[in-house]
Design a protein around this motif. Structure first.
Motif, short mmCIF file in Angstrom:
data_model
loop_
_atom_site.label_atom_id
_atom_site.label_comp_id
_atom_site.label_asym_id
_atom_site.label_seq_id
_atom_site.Cartn_x
_atom_site.Cartn_y
_atom_site.Cartn_z
N ARG A 1 101.64 62.11 149.01
CA ARG A 1 100.63 63.03 148.45
C ARG A 1 99.62 63.39 149.53
O ARG A 1 99.18 64.53 149.62
CB ARG A 1 99.96 62.40 147.24
CG ARG A 1 100.93 62.16 146.10
CD ARG A 1 100.33 61.35 144.99
NE ARG A 1 99.38 62.11 144.19
CZ ARG A 1 98.74 61.60 143.13
NH1 ARG A 1 98.95 60.35 142.79
NH2 ARG A 1 97.89 62.33 142.46
N PRO B 1 83.38 67.55 144.49
CA PRO B 1 83.96 67.81 143.17
C PRO B 1 84.12 66.49 142.42
O PRO B 1 84.67 65.54 142.97
CB PRO B 1 85.31 68.44 143.50
CG PRO B 1 85.15 69.02 144.85
CD PRO B 1 84.24 68.04 145.57
N PHE C 1 84.23 66.44 149.61
CA PHE C 1 84.57 65.04 149.32
C PHE C 1 85.42 65.00 148.05
O PHE C 1 84.92 65.32 146.97
CB PHE C 1 83.30 64.22 149.13
CG PHE C 1 82.49 64.05 150.39
CD1 PHE C 1 81.50 64.97 150.73
CD2 PHE C 1 82.72 62.99 151.24
CE1 PHE C 1 80.77 64.84 151.89
CE2 PHE C 1 81.99 62.84 152.41
CZ PHE C 1 81.02 63.77 152.73
N ILE C 2 86.67 64.62 148.18
CA ILE C 2 87.59 64.58 147.04
C ILE C 2 87.99 63.13 146.78
O ILE C 2 88.32 62.39 147.72
CB ILE C 2 88.86 65.41 147.33
CG1 ILE C 2 88.52 66.85 147.74
CG2 ILE C 2 89.81 65.39 146.14
CD1 ILE C 2 88.00 67.74 146.64
N LEU D 1 86.44 59.12 141.34
CA LEU D 1 85.23 58.65 142.02
C LEU D 1 84.40 57.81 141.06
O LEU D 1 84.30 58.13 139.87
CB LEU D 1 84.41 59.85 142.50
CG LEU D 1 85.03 60.65 143.64
CD1 LEU D 1 84.44 62.05 143.68
CD2 LEU D 1 84.85 59.94 144.96
N VAL E 1 79.99 69.06 141.98
CA VAL E 1 80.43 70.27 141.30
C VAL E 1 81.67 70.00 140.44
O VAL E 1 82.43 69.05 140.69
CB VAL E 1 80.77 71.39 142.32
CG1 VAL E 1 79.53 71.82 143.09
CG2 VAL E 1 81.90 70.98 143.26
N ARG F 1 89.78 70.92 133.23
CA ARG F 1 91.03 70.13 133.30
C ARG F 1 90.95 69.13 134.46
O ARG F 1 90.37 69.43 135.51
CB ARG F 1 92.25 71.05 133.50
CG ARG F 1 92.55 71.90 132.26
CD ARG F 1 93.48 73.05 132.59
NE ARG F 1 92.87 73.96 133.54
CZ ARG F 1 91.92 74.84 133.22
NH1 ARG F 1 91.45 74.89 131.97
NH2 ARG F 1 91.40 75.64 134.14
N ILE F 2 91.51 67.93 134.24
CA ILE F 2 91.51 66.92 135.30
C ILE F 2 92.67 67.21 136.24
O ILE F 2 93.83 67.19 135.83
CB ILE F 2 91.65 65.50 134.72
CG1 ILE F 2 90.52 65.20 133.74
CG2 ILE F 2 91.69 64.46 135.84
CD1 ILE F 2 89.14 65.18 134.39
N ALA G 1 94.49 64.61 142.50
CA ALA G 1 93.65 64.63 143.71
C ALA G 1 94.11 65.70 144.70
O ALA G 1 93.30 66.47 145.23
CB ALA G 1 93.65 63.26 144.35
N ALA H 1 93.21 69.14 143.43
CA ALA H 1 91.77 69.37 143.55
C ALA H 1 91.39 69.71 144.99
O ALA H 1 90.61 70.65 145.23
CB ALA H 1 91.01 68.13 143.08
N1 SAM Z 1 94.55 60.35 138.19
C1 SAM Z 1 94.68 61.66 138.76
C2 SAM Z 1 95.48 61.52 140.07
O1 SAM Z 1 96.30 60.57 140.13
O2 SAM Z 1 95.41 62.34 140.94
C3 SAM Z 1 93.29 62.26 138.96
C4 SAM Z 1 92.50 61.62 139.99
S1 SAM Z 1 90.92 62.16 140.23
C5 SAM Z 1 90.55 63.12 139.00
C6 SAM Z 1 90.97 63.03 141.73
C7 SAM Z 1 89.75 63.68 142.29
O3 SAM Z 1 89.97 65.08 142.18
C8 SAM Z 1 88.44 63.48 141.63
O4 SAM Z 1 87.78 62.31 142.06
C9 SAM Z 1 87.67 64.72 142.01
O5 SAM Z 1 87.17 64.61 143.31
C10 SAM Z 1 88.75 65.76 141.94
N2 SAM Z 1 88.87 66.42 140.63
C11 SAM Z 1 89.94 66.45 139.82
N3 SAM Z 1 89.71 67.22 138.74
C12 SAM Z 1 88.44 67.70 138.86
C13 SAM Z 1 87.62 68.56 138.07
N4 SAM Z 1 88.06 69.10 136.93
N5 SAM Z 1 86.37 68.84 138.52
C14 SAM Z 1 85.91 68.31 139.68
N6 SAM Z 1 86.64 67.48 140.49
C15 SAM Z 1 87.90 67.19 140.07
#
Ligand code: SAM
Length: 245
Positions: free
Chosen positions: A91, A171, A196-197, A203, A219, A224-225, A228, A231
């Motif tokens: 990844r 984010p 910064f991701i 996070l 931000v 939607r999530i 990484a 994002a």
């Molecule tokens: N568990 C999932 C993975 O395995 O990738 C999600 C991990 S996490 C959400 C990854 C990072 O992406 C977060 O810490 C953040 O920096 C960014 N991110 C993901 N979705 C986001 C959103 N809707 N808004 C802002 N940042 C987001």
């Protein structure tokens, strides 16, 4: 035209005959099967492009003659430093490849609270593989400068390293008020953006507060999530879309 990064000292002179390094000679002769008279672009990481023609091809060597040095046009005036919470290798490599295509200037793999254990011991061969992925993506996408790959380091070090005057954005999947668009709307003349991701696990709140104390703006990338790697690339593409004139 095929493009190749080579050691800068090889390209000091124009109209010179150059013997290409073994690995590159093999690629041109045996993989790409390029012929005498064909032209290629050589790159010395200065931002310039050096036009060259293949002068001779033999079992032992490939010689080229440099013809012309010209300024490259593909490097963005926007400098993006992508601080990515270290992910499983495949990844992370995907982010290196696509991030290079999208114009990232610096990749900074960072260790966060929820980074998976054991990722920090990236040995020499893994770093060399990451650099090869970056170089191949830069050659394929027409870049004239290689993105820098910083050593793996804790989030705190990357926060302390935010260049003065840069726009630092984090984010965060739990942010509900400020969107990336809001943050970029007021940044039209910004030239350095630090992103910064988070890692797979996201996070932690105290990391977000720490980043805010270092001047980073938290931000949302929408409701939607995102994974990484998604994002990271969405954030880079949006920054380039808004700021790259
Ligand atoms: N568990 C999932 C993975 O395995 O990738 C999600 C991990 S996490 C959400 C990854 C990072 O992406 C977060 O810490 C953040 O920096 C960014 N991110 C993901 N979705 C986001 C959103 N809707 N808004 C802002 N940042 C987001």
């Amino acid at each position: 035209m095929h493009r190749f990064f080579v050691a800068p000292e090889l390209l000091r002179q124009l109209h010179a005959d150059i013997t290409l390094p073994g690995e590159l000679a093999h690629q041109l002769r045996d993989v790409l099967r390029l012929q005498v008279g064909e032209q290629i672009v050589l790159l010395d990481n200065s931002g310039d492009e050096i036009l060259a023609t293949i002068a001779s091809v033999s079992k032992s060597a490939v010689d080229v003659q440099t013809l012309e040095r010209r300024a490259g046009r593909s490097e963005s005036p926007v400098r993006i430093i992508l601080c990515q919470g270290l992910l499983k290798s495949a990844r992370f490599e995907w982010i290196l490849e696509k991030g290079t295509e999208l114009g990232v200037s610096v990749f900074s793999p960072i260790l966060c609270h929820r980074s998976m254990a054991g990722l920090e011991d990236a040995g020499t061969s893994k770093i060399q593989r990451w650099q090869r992925i970056i170089q191949e993506a830069a050659e394929q996408s027409g870049r004239t400068r290689l993105p820098e790959l910083l050593p793996i380091r804790p989030l705190m070090h990357a926060l302390n390293d935010i260049p003065p005057g840069a726009l630092a954005l984090m984010p965060w999947e739990e942010e509900r008020a400020v969107t990336l668009r809001d943050a970029l709307r007021d940044a039209m003349h910004q030239i350095t953006v630090v992103l910064f991701i988070g890692p797979e696990g996201g996070l932690a709140v105290d990391e977000v507060r720490l980043a805010q104390r270092h001047g980073a703006q938290v931000v949302s990338l929408g409701s939607r999530i995102l994974r990484a790697e998604t994002a990271a690339l969405v954030a880079v593409a949006c920054v380039m879309y808004e700021l790259e004139q």
